[in-house]
Design an enzyme around this catalytic site. Structure first.
Site, PDB file in Angstrom:
ATOM      1  CB  CYS A  49     -10.310  -1.322  -9.915  1.00  0.00           C
ATOM      2  SG  CYS A  49     -10.731  -2.556  -8.690  1.00  0.00           S
ATOM      3  CG  HIS A  70      -2.230  -0.813   0.623  1.00  0.00           C
ATOM      4  ND1 HIS A  70      -2.212  -2.189   0.573  1.00  0.00           N
ATOM      5  CD2 HIS A  70      -3.391  -0.430   0.052  1.00  0.00           C
ATOM      6  CE1 HIS A  70      -3.329  -2.604   0.022  1.00  0.00           C
ATOM      7  NE2 HIS A  70      -4.069  -1.564  -0.306  1.00  0.00           N
ATOM      8  NE  ARG A  86     -11.068  -1.538  -1.383  1.00  0.00           N
ATOM      9  CZ  ARG A  86      -9.812  -1.817  -1.694  1.00  0.00           C
ATOM     10  NH1 ARG A  86      -9.547  -2.657  -2.661  1.00  0.00           N
ATOM     11  NH2 ARG A  86      -8.819  -1.261  -1.042  1.00  0.00           N
ATOM     12  CG  ASN A  99      -3.269  -4.708  -7.185  1.00  0.00           C
ATOM     13  OD1 ASN A  99      -2.875  -4.811  -8.343  1.00  0.00           O
ATOM     14  ND2 ASN A  99      -3.593  -3.560  -6.644  1.00  0.00           N
TER      15      ASN A  99
HETATM   16  C1  PEP Z   1      -6.731  -5.344  -5.966  1.00  0.00           C
HETATM   17  O1  PEP Z   1      -6.554  -6.246  -5.144  1.00  0.00           O
HETATM   18  O2  PEP Z   1      -6.462  -5.442  -7.178  1.00  0.00           O
HETATM   19  C2  PEP Z   1      -7.288  -4.052  -5.535  1.00  0.00           C
HETATM   20  C3  PEP Z   1      -7.644  -3.135  -6.400  1.00  0.00           C
HETATM   21  O3  PEP Z   1      -7.399  -3.838  -4.201  1.00  0.00           O
HETATM   22  P1  PEP Z   1      -6.169  -3.506  -3.214  1.00  0.00           P
HETATM   23  O4  PEP Z   1      -4.948  -3.302  -4.057  1.00  0.00           O
HETATM   24  O5  PEP Z   1      -6.567  -2.308  -2.430  1.00  0.00           O
HETATM   25  O6  PEP Z   1      -6.104  -4.743  -2.359  1.00  0.00           O
HETATM   26 MG    MG Z   2      -7.509  -6.099  -3.192  1.00  0.00          MG
END
Ligand code: PEP
Ligand code: MG
Length: 583
Positions: free
Chosen positions: A504, A191, A334, A456
């Site tokens: 996304c 993150h 989200r 991700n």
């Molecule tokens: C993902 O997992 O692709 C996503 C968009 O959520 P995050 O990266 O916040 O886990």
């Molecule tokens: Mg995610």
């Protein structure tokens, strides 16, 4: 001049004076009520357990790399200190006796130990003070959610390096005018990396052993595109750096000219380009860069940068501010995605042995219904102000989605009873982040108004490769044949059910993959705002048939390396300006 290799976590170039962030954690005295004592003791135990787990992991890594070396034994000693009576019992005694927070009690216990060590004459034992310091600071960081202090001393334009940085560090240091980052830990999808990308700050993660080579004050170049850090660059390299920075600027200006133009292919296939945002501050930038909407508003940051929980009203105001800033364009919020790599300081999340597979994300929200309901109330109320949608992370099946919908319906009834203005018809969506969700996309379509693929996490779970663990980073690959098949199947299932499907995850914003995603049938991509102009430029110069042909070719290949080779070659040939040898 020394070159250190790492992982490109956020693209871009920065040159500046290196500044190490890892000093003493500042702790303020905080008194607590008698009924908070148990909670503070638990926080302390939790921080000890986390510190122990971290040290165990480092120990394992070192043992694998260098065998049972000196560092290994020092870490064993550090782990033993975590059970030291003077440290553990004394801290507990101070929490109970003086009714103060765990961090203040720990700081006092540490200071007492330091006084004893300072009076030892033997230099060897006196030097052990630094071990106590290191272990104490580690526990304190874990207590405080790894937020190192001391941002004030960081000069403007500096390149900050640290063993690890939290999203909060990146945000605050970015605001303080820092030009780039590099860290020993972390990876491309941590993150901290997401926030660095969101803020357009170059970052390299996973740089091993840097403390051997670098000191605060050295000149350093961070190349976030290549994943490289150059210490004390010579004159020639500095000149090349200046050239590339100037070229990047020219390209940014060229891309900015297409800001008003729609993201449509040459044969008029329209693609929705949305922004992934974490902070309200990013919304004006997203609009400026041409975002059609916000495709993912990560709400964790409202929880992560603080020690108290946000109220419903605060979350409502936050959502309203986002909608207003988007000037009528829709915003997908989200719900909380806490746990795993996103640990707040304001609430305790049971971590279990394997946090990525544990009580995280929607599972945590369903466990802490009070937090979940307060967030939902805020969203439903804000939906009366503008086009808001709600999306749920890490959905693993239909039953879970049904429970989510029941909670939503109940929240709406409660709002009606309370006489609060809201919109009960908010569209609800599931993120496709687990292999189970991907496999049953058709079933989930019946439970949702829209879907969005979170690559991700989908990549981490499909390939069983921790997105945070640089040791298995070589396995974590968006072009793995299994990932391409997952995406193709999910898009096909959603299309057959007539449900909107977007992506996304980070894959959506990488222009090298734009053809792959178009060819796989995606028409809605949500990405870090700064990626929008480049992805748009690629789409606007593309005929859909070209992208489909590329996918037909790569879908027959057997390894991610073969696929990557074809994709890179094709994109470089077709877009020599965008994908230079250096990019
Ligand atoms: C993902 O997992 O692709 C996503 C968009 O959520 P995050 O990266 O916040 O886990
Ligand atoms: Mg995610």
């Amino acid at each position: 001049m020394i070159r250190l290799a790492g992982v490109g976590a956020s693209p871009g170039l920065a040159m500046g004076v290196a500044h190490f962030l890892g000093g003493r954690v500042e702790v303020q005295e905080r008194r607590i009520f008698a009924d908070e004592v148990d909670q503070e003791l638990r926080r302390f135990e939790d921080a000890l357990a986390r510190s122990d787990a971290q040290l165990r992991r480092i120990q394992q890594q070192i043992a694998e790399q260098v065998g049972d070396g000196q560092e290994y034994r020092i870490l064993e000693a550090h782990r033993m200190m975590l059970a030291d009576v003077h440290l553990v019992e004394e801290t507990g005694k101070i929490i109970r006796g003086d009714q103060v927070s765990a961090e203040w009690a720990l700081r006092r216990a540490l200071d007492q130990i330091q006084v004893v060590f300072a009076s030892i004459e033997d230099p060897y034992f006196r030097e052990r003070r630094s071990d106590i310091d290191m272990i104490g600071e580690r526990i304190l960081r874990n207590l405080l959610g790894m937020t190192p202090p001391g941002y004030e001393g960081v000069p403007k334009g500096a390149v900050v390096f640290a063993h690890d940085l939290s999203p909060a560090d990146i945000t605050q240091l970015g605001r303080a005018g820092v030009s780039g980052f590099f860290t020993e830990g972390g990876g491309r999808t941590s993150h901290a990396a997401l926030v660095a990308r969101a803020l357009g700050l170059p970052m390299v993660a996973g740089v091993r052993d840097f403390t051997k080579h670098i000191r605060t004050g050295m000149t350093v170049i961070v190349d976030g595109g290549r994943g490289e850090v150059i210490l004390e660059p010579d004159f020639g390299i500095q000149e090349r750096f200046a050239d590339r920075a100037a070229r990047d600027l020219v390209q940014a200006e060229r891309l900015a000219k297409a800001r008003e133009a729609p993201a449509a292919t040459l044969d008029n296939v329209r693609v929705q380009l949305a922004a992934n945002v974490e902070l309200l501050e990013e919304i004006p930038v997203s609009v400026e860069l041409g975002a059609d909407s916000v495709g993912l508003f990560r709400t964790e940051f409202l929880y992560l940068e603080r020690s108290t929980l946000p109220t419903e009203e605060e979350q409502y105001q936050h959502a309203v501010a986002a909608l207003r800033a988007m000037e009528g364009r829709s915003v997908i919020f989200r719900t909380l995605d806490l746990g795993g790599d996103k640990m707040p300081t304001s609430v305790r999340i049971p971590t279990g042995n394997n946090p990525a597979l544990g009580l995280r994300s929607i599972r945590y929200s369903l466990w802490r219904r009070d937090l979940f309901r307060s967030q939902l109330r805020a969203f439903y109320r804000a939906a009366a102000v503008g086009p808001l949608r709600i999306m749920f992370p890490l959905i693993s099946g239909v039953a879970e989605m049904r429970v989510v919908r029941e909670v939503c319906a109940d929240v709406c009834q409660e709002l009606a009873r309370d006489g609060l203005e809201h919109d009960a018809k908010v569209p609800l969506g599931a993120m496709i982040e687990t292999p189970s969700a991907a496999m049953i996309t058709d079933l989930l379509c019946d439970e949702c108004e829209f879907l969005s693929i979170g690559t991700n996490d989908l990549i981490q779970y499909a390939l069983a490769a921790d997105r945070q663990d640089e040791n298995v980073g070589y396995l974590y690959h968006p072009l793995h044949p299994a990932i391409l098949r997952f995406i193709r199947a999910v898009v096909k299932a959603a299309d057959q059910c007539g449900k909107p499907i977007a992506m996304c995850g980070d894959m959506a914003g990488d222009p090298r993959f734009s053809w792959v995603l178009l060819g796989l049938g995606l028409r809605s991509l949500s990405m870090a705002p700064r990626q929008i102009p480049m992805v748009k430029s690629i789409i606007r110069s593309t005929r859909l048939g070209e992208a489909e042909k590329l996918v037909e070719e790569i879908i027959t290949l057997r390894t991610e390396d073969e696929i990557e080779e074809v994709v890179n070659r094709t994109m470089k040939q077709r877009f020599p300006l965008e994908f230079t040898e250096e990019s």
